[in-house]
Design an enzyme around this catalytic site. Sequence first.
Site, PDB file in Angstrom:
ATOM      1  N   CYS A  39       0.833  -1.208   0.000  1.00 60.76           N
ATOM      2  CA  CYS A  39       0.000   0.000   0.000  1.00 60.76           C
ATOM      3  C   CYS A  39       0.875   1.268   0.000  1.00 60.76           C
ATOM      4  O   CYS A  39       1.493   1.585   1.015  1.00 60.76           O
ATOM      5  CB  CYS A  39      -0.897  -0.065   1.238  1.00 60.76           C
ATOM      6  N   CYS A  42       0.294   3.773   2.796  1.00 62.57           N
ATOM      7  CA  CYS A  42       0.775   3.213   4.071  1.00 62.57           C
ATOM      8  C   CYS A  42       2.268   3.483   4.233  1.00 62.57           C
ATOM      9  O   CYS A  42       2.730   3.849   5.318  1.00 62.57           O
ATOM     10  CB  CYS A  42       0.519   1.705   4.135  1.00 62.57           C
TER      11      CYS A  42
END
Length: 118
Positions: A39, A42
């Site tokens: 991600c 993230c």
Amino acid sequence: MAAEGEVIACHTVEDWTEKLKAANESKKLIVIDFTATWCPPCRFIAPVFADLAKKHLDVVFFKVDVDELNTVAEEFKVQAMPTFIFMKEGEIKETVVGAAKEEIIANLEKHKTVVAAA
């Protein structure tokens, strides 16, 4: 538990359960970062989250990889990454979805201290 100022990464459900129980018993604010290695947002927010852990020693910071601990992510109804859950004594106070630095900081300040009712 990890040293103050560190993000606690849990890699097994048993480890998570044990560390969350200890954090809840501490009565401190808990912030959980539900993340994934694949991600990009993230990865963007991870250093910010680590820096917040260093600055807010009175808060417990957790990092949970949704692929490693998918049952934990399901328990917290995580639908997107990153998701940040703010908890105190086992009760969810706030949820922030996305790498929203300002919103994370605002909720950290809001829930860190509880003002006693007059």
